[in-house]
Design an enzyme around this catalytic site. Sequence first.
Site, PDB file in Angstrom:
ATOM      1  CB  ILE A  11      40.409  37.661  48.537  1.00  0.00           C
ATOM      2  CG1 ILE A  11      39.376  36.883  49.352  1.00  0.00           C
ATOM      3  CG2 ILE A  11      39.735  38.489  47.434  1.00  0.00           C
ATOM      4  CD1 ILE A  11      38.437  37.757  50.185  1.00  0.00           C
ATOM      5  CG  ASP A  34      33.641  45.225  42.698  1.00  0.00           C
ATOM      6  OD1 ASP A  34      33.296  44.086  42.342  1.00  0.00           O
ATOM      7  OD2 ASP A  34      32.910  46.231  42.573  1.00  0.00           O
TER       8      ASP A  34
END
Length: 173
Positions: A11, A34
Amino acid sequence: MNRIVLHQGDITQLAVDAIVNAANSSLLGGGGVDGAIHRAAGPELVQECRMLHGCKTGDAKITAGYRLPAKHVIHTVGPVWQGGDSNEDALLASCYQKSLELAEKHGLKAIAFPAISTGIYRFPLERATRIALTTTQNFLKSHALPEQVIFVCFSQHDLEVYRQILAEVHPDT
Ligand code: AR6
């Protein structure tokens, strides 16, 4: 145009208006997606995150994207799976809902989601995927923005699950 799109990959490489981060309530970074987002965005991201004073489970907050190809990061905090009787479904739906609301409020056209809570937080993938797709589908029915929602699957297996469930819920969006 098909407003819901599936994509396999990383991503952090997507040049969209916003990528969504599966964060924790500190918003100060962690592992999984994250960690990857913070590494790719550079240290300015955590500096801005410090000023947000955390985020509740099921809520979402927006920052700039810094060194990412994405313009913004929407940080949301998914629930930790505890067996299914601790409001996990509603909290996960809220992550998608609040992220989509933020995207709309900021006039964002293209937004990409990872499979929130399905990694370190252990939410069962099929159940989470159904929530992700139906919540998004319902939102898109009554909103012109975002125009496009990309679900980013990290593995081939995750992509297969998303494909199967997308066909089941059959979005007419
Ligand atoms: N691109 C797309 N998807 C990814 C990437 C990537 N680069 N890296 C991992 N995934 P997780 P959670 C997928 O564990 O379950 C962190 O420590 C991964 O395969 O990242 O919501 C936070 O700080 C999985 O499908 O997030 C929190 O403490 C999905 O992203 C905690 O983990 C989510 O897995 C949040 O756990």
